[in-house]
Design a protein around this motif. Structure first.
Motif, PDB file in Angstrom:
ATOM      1  N   ILE A 321       0.832  -1.210   0.000  1.00 12.78           N
ATOM      2  CA  ILE A 321       0.000   0.000   0.000  1.00 12.78           C
ATOM      3  C   ILE A 321       0.860   1.252   0.000  1.00 12.78           C
ATOM      4  O   ILE A 321       0.613   2.209  -0.762  1.00 12.78           O
ATOM      5  N   LEU A 322       1.882   1.280   0.840  1.00 10.44           N
ATOM      6  CA  LEU A 322       2.748   2.463   0.906  1.00 10.44           C
ATOM      7  C   LEU A 322       3.526   2.670  -0.385  1.00 10.44           C
ATOM      8  O   LEU A 322       3.768   3.811  -0.799  1.00 10.44           O
ATOM      9  N   LEU A 323       3.919   1.577  -1.028  1.00  6.57           N
ATOM     10  CA  LEU A 323       4.685   1.706  -2.266  1.00  6.57           C
ATOM     11  C   LEU A 323       3.837   2.342  -3.371  1.00  6.57           C
ATOM     12  O   LEU A 323       4.341   3.144  -4.172  1.00  6.57           O
ATOM     13  N   THR A 324       2.558   1.987  -3.411  1.00  9.02           N
ATOM     14  CA  THR A 324       1.681   2.598  -4.413  1.00  9.02           C
ATOM     15  C   THR A 324       1.429   4.078  -4.122  1.00  9.02           C
ATOM     16  O   THR A 324       1.156   4.859  -5.036  1.00  9.02           O
ATOM     17  N   GLN A 325       1.514   4.498  -2.856  1.00  8.55           N
ATOM     18  CA  GLN A 325       1.260   5.895  -2.511  1.00  8.55           C
ATOM     19  C   GLN A 325       2.508   6.757  -2.612  1.00  8.55           C
ATOM     20  O   GLN A 325       2.468   7.864  -3.151  1.00  8.55           O
ATOM     21  N   PHE A 326       3.630   6.271  -2.118  1.00  9.70           N
ATOM     22  CA  PHE A 326       4.866   7.058  -2.104  1.00  9.70           C
ATOM     23  C   PHE A 326       5.687   6.904  -3.369  1.00  9.70           C
ATOM     24  O   PHE A 326       6.469   7.799  -3.712  1.00  9.70           O
ATOM     25  N   ASN A 327       5.550   5.747  -4.028  1.00  9.14           N
ATOM     26  CA  ASN A 327       6.342   5.472  -5.229  1.00  9.14           C
ATOM     27  C   ASN A 327       7.840   5.590  -4.941  1.00  9.14           C
ATOM     28  O   ASN A 327       8.619   6.083  -5.767  1.00  9.14           O
ATOM     29  N   SER A 328       8.237   5.156  -3.763  1.00  7.51           N
ATOM     30  CA  SER A 328       9.646   5.238  -3.364  1.00  7.51           C
ATOM     31  C   SER A 328       9.935   4.123  -2.389  1.00  7.51           C
ATOM     32  O   SER A 328       9.306   4.047  -1.313  1.00  7.51           O
ATOM     33  N   PHE A 329      10.877   3.253  -2.759  1.00  2.00           N
ATOM     34  CA  PHE A 329      11.248   2.162  -1.852  1.00  2.00           C
ATOM     35  C   PHE A 329      11.886   2.709  -0.573  1.00  2.00           C
ATOM     36  O   PHE A 329      11.683   2.166   0.506  1.00  2.00           O
TER      37      PHE A 329
END
Length: 538
Positions: A321-329
Motif C-alpha cells: 500500500i505504501l509503495l503505491t502511494q509514495f512510489n519510493s522504496f
C-alpha cells in the motif's frame, strides 16, 4: 485469578470405598476453616474436577471462592490448604485452578516418546526423579505411567494339550470358573428389554490359584489336572497405553513455585523449562527415545509462530500500500522502520515494568502497533512530499513539515496513551455499581496488551519525530556534500577535471563549488563576491 479450583486427593493402595470416604472427609474438615472459600463439593474419583488431575486421584474437592475483593489471592489460599493437609499420611494433595483461557495444564509438561514400551518406563522414571528432586522450585510432580499393580498372564501350552486331544476351547472354561465365570446362557425378564447373562463360577472363597490347580479336565486318556497345561506369570499391570504419532508416550508434569534467591523475583516457568531442556540434551538416551514439549510451552511456541506470520503478513500488505502511494522504496523503508522502533519500545516497557512477555496479549499488542505507529511517519512523509512538489528545498520542506505536524502527532499519541493508562495500571471502573477496582481479575486480562501499546507507541513516536526527518533528508544532504567535495577536488586538481570532462564546468561556475550543502569548503578571494551574490538571491 481463578474463581474455582479443585483439590485433587491422591493415594495408591487397595482402598475400600469406606476408607476413601473417610480420607476425603478428613481432608474436607481441614479445608473448611480456611477463609475465602464460598462452597465445597466432595466428589469420588476425578468427577467434577475443573482441570486434568493425576491418574491416582481417589477423590477431589471442588472449591468456589468468594468475590475477588473479599478474599486473598488464590495462590495464598492454595498455600494455606497445602499447609493444613500436609501431615495426612499416605495421601497426596494437588491444587488445580480453573483455566479461563485455553487449557495449558501445568507449567512443565514434557511428553516422552519411544517405539518400545520397555525403554519408555525407565526414561520416564529418570526424568521424574530429576524434576522432583534435582531441578528445584517444583511442586505437584506427576507422570502418566501406569499405577503400581500386578496382573497374571496365563499361557496355555498348546503342544502339550494337543497330545491329549484338547485345546484352548476346552481349557478356557476351567480358567473362567475362578475369574469372570462361564456364560451358559441368557435370560430376559418380562419387565426388561435387555437380556441378562447367566454365568457359572466357583464360590468367592474358592476362586484361588489352588482351586484352579485342583481342577481336572476330561481328556481321551482320562482326567488330567489343568495345571499341567497352563503357565502363570505375574507382570506389571498396564491400565492403558497412550500412543502419539505411532509411538508409545508418557508425560511428566509439574508446577513451578518459589522465588529466585539471587533476585528475589518469582521463578519463571520458562526458566525451569529451559533448564530441563538443557538437561535432557546433555544426557544419553536410547536411540528411539525422544522428547516433545507440551502444555504451556507448546502453545507458546505455536502462538509465537502464528504471531510472527501475522506480523510479516501485515508488514507485506503495508509495504504494497505504501509503495503505491509514495512510489519510493526508500520512503517505504523509513516508514516501516517505525515498526522496529515500536517493538524495541515494547521490550523496554516490559523490562521497566517487570512484566513477563505474554505470547498472546503482548504479541497482539506488537502486531497492532504495526498498524498504528506508521501513521505518524505517513503524516510526516506525505506533508514533506507535498511541499517538495511545490519546489521547496528538501531541508526547508522537512523543517516546515516538522513545524506543521509535530503538534498533531504528539497530541494524537498523548491522548491514545492516556486512554490506555487505566488498563495498563489494572484499573477497572464499574459505572453501574460506582466502584473503582485496582488489580481486579477483569482488568488483568488487558495489562500486557495495554502496556505493550503504551510503551511501544510512546517510544516509537519520540524516535519517529527525530529519525524520520533525519532519514528522509539524509540522502539529499549526503548527495550535496559529496557533490561539493567532488567539485572542490576538480577545482583544485584540473587534471582530474579534464579527465572526467568536469574541469571546464568547475572553472566556469566557481560559485557553485560548494553546492547547497553546509560543508565548509575553502574558496578563492575572487569567488567570494559570486558566493555572496548567490546567497543574497537565495
Amino acid at each position: 485469578e481463578p474463581d474455582f479450583a479443585t483439590v485433587a486427593i491422591t493415594g495408591r493402595g487397595n482402598y475400600s470405598p469406606v476408607e476413601i470416604r473417610d480420607i476425603l472427609i478428613e481432608v474436607e474438615q481441614r479445608v473448611l476453616p480456611i477463609e475465602g472459600i464460598k462452597d465445597i463439593v466432595l466428589n469420588f474419583g476425578s468427577n467434577g474436577a475443573v482441570a486434568e488431575v493425576p491418574n491416582d486421584t481417589i477423590g477431589n474437592l471442588q472449591l468456589e471462592f468468594l468475590e475477588y475483593r473479599d478474599r486473598l489471592k488464590a495462590d495464598e489460599i492454595f498455600a494455606q490448604i497445602r499447609q493444613a493437609t500436609a501431615n495426612i499420611p499416605g495421601v497426596g494433595i494437588e491444587l488445580v485452578g480453573s483455566e479461563e483461557g485455553p487449557p495449558t495444564g501445568k507449567d512443565i509438561s514434557l511428553r516422552i516418546m519411544s517405539d518400545t514400551y520397555e525403554e519408555l518406563l525407565p526414561a520416564v522414571e529418570r526424568v521424574r526423579n530429576f524434576v522432583e528432586f534435582e531441578l528445584g522450585n517444583t511442586i505437584d510432580v506427576e507422570d502418566s505411567s501406569p499405577l503400581p499393580g500386578i496382573e497374571w498372564q496365563i499361557k496355555i501350552d498348546r503342544e502339550k494339550a494337543g497330545r491329549f486331544g484338547i485345546g484352548v476351547r476346552e481349557l478356557s472354561p476351567y480358567i473362567q470358573l475362578v475369574t469372570s465365570g462361564v456364560e451358559i446362557g441368557t435370560y430376559r425378564p418380562d419387565d426388561a428389554t435387555d437380556e441378562v447373562e447367566i454365568r457359572v463360577r466357583l464360590p468367592q472363597n474358592e476362586r484361588t490359584f489352588a482351586a484352579l490347580d485342583s481342577l481336572n479336565v476330561a481328556t481321551s486318556d482320562g482326567l488330567v489336572p489343568v495345571a499341567n497345561f497352563i503357565e502363570r506369570k505375574p507382570v506389571f499391570e498396564v491400565s492403558r497405553l497412550n500412543r502419539w504419532d505411532g509411538k508409545y508416550y508418557m508425560s511428566v508434569r509439574a508446577n513451578v513455585i518459589g522465588d529466585d534467591p539471587e533476585t528475589g523475583e518469582p521463578v519463571l516457568a520458562q526458566t525451569k523449562v529451559d533448564q530441563l531442556r538443557d538437561w535432557t540434551l546433555a544426557q544419553e538416551w536410547p536411540e528411539d527415545v525422544s522428547f516433545v514439549w507440551a502444555g504451556a510451552d507448546e502453545q507458546t511456541q505455536e502462538t509465537n509462530a502464528f504471531m510472527m506470520q501475522a506480523g510479516l503478513g501485515a508488514l507485506f500488505l503495508m509495504f504494497l500500500i505504501l509503495l503505491t502511494q509514495f512510489n519510493s522504496f526508500y520512503q517505504v523503508f523509513v516508514t516501516l522502520s517505525t515498526v522496529v522502533m515500536s517493538t524495541a519500545g515494547v521490550l523496554l516497557g516490559m523490562l521497566i515494568t517487570g512484566q513477563p512477555f505474554s505470547a498472546i496479549m503482548t504479541g497482539i499488542g506488537i502486531v497492532s502497533l504495526a498498524g498504528v505507529v506508521v501513521n505518524n511517519s505517513i503524516v510526516l512523509i506525505d506533508t514533506y512530499n507535498r511541499l517538495r512538489r511545490d519546489n521547496v528545498d528538501p531541508v526547508v520542506a522537512m523543517l516546515m513539515t516538522a513545524a506543521q505536524r509535530t503538534r498533531p502527532v504528539i497530541l494524537t499519541t498523548v491522548t491514545t496513551i492516556f486512554g490506555l493508562l487505566p488498563m495498563a495500571l489494572g484499573i477497572s471502573i464499574n459505572f453501574f455499581d460506582r466502584v473503582i477496582e485496582l488489580g481486579a481479575p477483569s482488568g488483568a486480562w488487558w495489562i500486557s496488551l495495554s502496556t505493550a501499546l503504551v510503551s511501544g507507541l510512546a517510544f516509537s513516536t519520540l524516535l519517529t519525530l527525530v529519525l524520520v526527518p533525519v532519514l528522509i533528508t539524509a540522502p539529499y544532504v549526503w548527495k550535496q556534500q559529496i557533490k561539493g567535495i567532488w567539485q572542490w577536488i576538480t577545482h583544485r586538481v584540473p587534471a582530474i577535471g579534464r579527465l572526467f570532462g568536469a574541469g571546464k564546468s568547475a572553472q566556469s561556475a566557481p560559485g557553485d563549488a560548494a553546492g547547497e550543502t553546509g560543508a565548509v569548503i575553502p574558496i578563492s578571494e575572487s569567488d567570494k563576491g559570486a558566493r555572496g551574490t548567490q546567497q543574497a538571491a537565495e
